[in-house]
Design an enzyme around this catalytic site. Structure first.
Site, PDB file in Angstrom:
ATOM      1  N   HIS A 234       0.830  -1.210   0.000  1.00 49.84           N
ATOM      2  CA  HIS A 234       0.000   0.000   0.000  1.00 49.84           C
ATOM      3  C   HIS A 234       0.861   1.254   0.000  1.00 49.84           C
ATOM      4  O   HIS A 234       0.402   2.321  -0.396  1.00 49.84           O
ATOM      5  CB  HIS A 234      -0.976  -0.003   1.190  1.00 49.84           C
ATOM      6  CG  HIS A 234      -0.361   0.191   2.527  1.00 49.84           C
ATOM      7  ND1 HIS A 234       0.083  -0.853   3.315  1.00 49.84           N
ATOM      8  CD2 HIS A 234      -0.123   1.311   3.251  1.00 49.84           C
ATOM      9  CE1 HIS A 234       0.556  -0.376   4.461  1.00 49.84           C
ATOM     10  NE2 HIS A 234       0.443   0.928   4.452  1.00 49.84           N
ATOM     11  N   SER A 336       4.069   1.519   8.699  1.00 45.72           N
ATOM     12  CA  SER A 336       3.807   0.656   7.541  1.00 45.72           C
ATOM     13  C   SER A 336       5.085   0.284   6.810  1.00 45.72           C
ATOM     14  O   SER A 336       5.893   1.139   6.478  1.00 45.72           O
ATOM     15  CB  SER A 336       2.873   1.360   6.552  1.00 45.72           C
ATOM     16  OG  SER A 336       1.546   1.276   6.963  1.00 45.72           O
ATOM     17  N   SER A 351       1.726  -4.110   8.004  1.00 42.29           N
ATOM     18  CA  SER A 351       0.632  -3.732   7.109  1.00 42.29           C
ATOM     19  C   SER A 351      -0.383  -2.834   7.796  1.00 42.29           C
ATOM     20  O   SER A 351      -0.685  -1.753   7.301  1.00 42.29           O
ATOM     21  CB  SER A 351      -0.076  -4.991   6.590  1.00 42.29           C
ATOM     22  OG  SER A 351      -1.217  -4.657   5.833  1.00 42.29           O
TER      23      SER A 351
END
Length: 376
Positions: A234, A336, A351
């Protein structure tokens, strides 16, 4: 569940020209690494600071002495290998395994005969009702319902159940159907309600940066003589150019791994501990329930806990991410991409978070997907 940011490890240098390298090494400027001297009291493979943090977390959570906590860490490395060998030998006669409070291996089996066989290998065997196939079918039935954001579905191997976790922010019209499906499946499914939400979170700030976004650098790796950083998907999906190099791969949702080409000229195989020292990473493996772990990230830095579940599906707003590792280690926005590890063994990529737990992409899957190897 929030996504967090990664921290890469490195051998920091004093020279200003190495400032970018320091970012890759841990998103902070570090001095020379202080030499450490091993003692008979050390846990093999653990940097001093990691050992201290892991022991402190274990002592607090389990109410045991530091001496006992160190013995748990010593036990678990051998126990993981033993558990892997025994479950491979048992095949479909087992229903998962985990480490107990002392770091010893326990395997779920479906018959007394399998229990006797496991016992001969020095593993504690527990006869359970539900097979791996039963558990997989129950999880598949829940995942067949349209995804409900702010929920997760995973295996509680200790209880021999699938757990459906529902955060208070879950308000999808499909939630009633999901809960009804769980009830129909009976005692193979347990529903847990938790506070808050489950979202990824990428904020502005330090660490590795690009396009107004901050993440933490992950594991340094290489392929064909080129260095890369394995990070959260992401993060790499959101940013094409970081201060350490360009994003060259992203898989999110479904997975949460990505790849950054490391153009700094420096990519050591170690995780920063945020105090001028580091934890060397020498191998990668899959996480085991009950395993005591630590993570490094640019927001919460070094935190430790244990693996709670594996094979967890997390339903972020952007979509579901599968086969995640759930732990009790603290994480926050900005972590992250950070590194999950047990001593010198790399386990996962940070995550997200939700309901008091943290979620990690297994690093072995990411390494295999990109054909890269950890730098050592």
């Amino acid at each position: 569940m929030r996504k967090i940011r990664k921290t890469s490890v490195g051998s920091p240098r004093r020279h200003a020209a190495r400032s970018v390298v320091a970012l890759v090494a841990g998103a902070t400027a570090l001095g020379f690494l202080a030499p450490t001297t091993a003692t008979a009291d050390d846990v093999a493979g653990y940097a001093t600071e990691v050992q201290q943090a892991a022991v402190a977390a274990l002592s607090a959570s389990e109410g045991i002495t530091e001496v006992a906590a160190k013995q748990v860490l010593r036990n678990q490395e051998t126990s993981v290998s033993t558990l892997d060998a025994v479950t491979a030998q048992l095949g479909d006669r087992h229903a998962g395994g985990y480490l107990d409070a002392e770091g010893r291996p326990v395997v779920n089996v479906l018959s007394k005969a399998a229990a006797l066989e496991a016992g001969r290998s020095g593993v504690t065997a527990k006869v359970v009702r539900h097979s791996n196939a039963d558990l997989a079918a129950a999880q598949a039935a829940l995942e067949a319902v349209p995804a409900v954001t702010h929920t997760s579905i995973g295996t509680d191997v200790r209880a021999n159940q699938i757990v459906l976790t529902v955060a208070e922010a879950a308000d999808s019209p499909h939630l009633a159907t999901l809960l009804a499906t769980a009830r129909k499946l009976g005692d193979i499914v347990r529903v847990e309600h938790v506070s808050g939400e489950m979202t990824k979170a990428v904020y502005n700030g330090e660490a590795i940066t690009g396009g107004g976004t901050r993440c933490s650098a992950g594991f340094n790796a290489n392929r064909g003589g080129t260095n890369y950083v394995v990070d959260a998907g992401h993060c790499t999906r959101a940013v094409s150019q970081w201060n350490i190099g360009p994003s060259v791969g992203a898989s999110f949702p479904v997975n949460d791994y990505g790849l950054i080409r490391n153009t700094t000229g420096h990519a050591p195989g170690a995780v920063t501990l945020w105090n001028g020292s580091y934890q060397r990473i020498s191998s990668a493996a899959n996480a085991t329930v009950g395993q005591r772990i630590c993570k490094s990230g640019s927001t919460t830095r070094l935190t430790c806990g244990s693996v709670q579940r594996t094979n967890v599906t997390v339903n972020y707003r952007e979509g579901a991410v599968h086969q995640m590792v759930q732990t009790s280690a603290a994480v926050n926005p900005g972590d992250s991409g950070g590194c999950l590890f047990a001593g010198s063994v790399g386990l996962g990529i940070t995550s997200g978070m939700g309901g008091g737990s943290s979620y990690f992409q297994p690093v072995v899957e990411a390494l295999n997907a990109y054909g890269v190897s950890l730098n050592r």
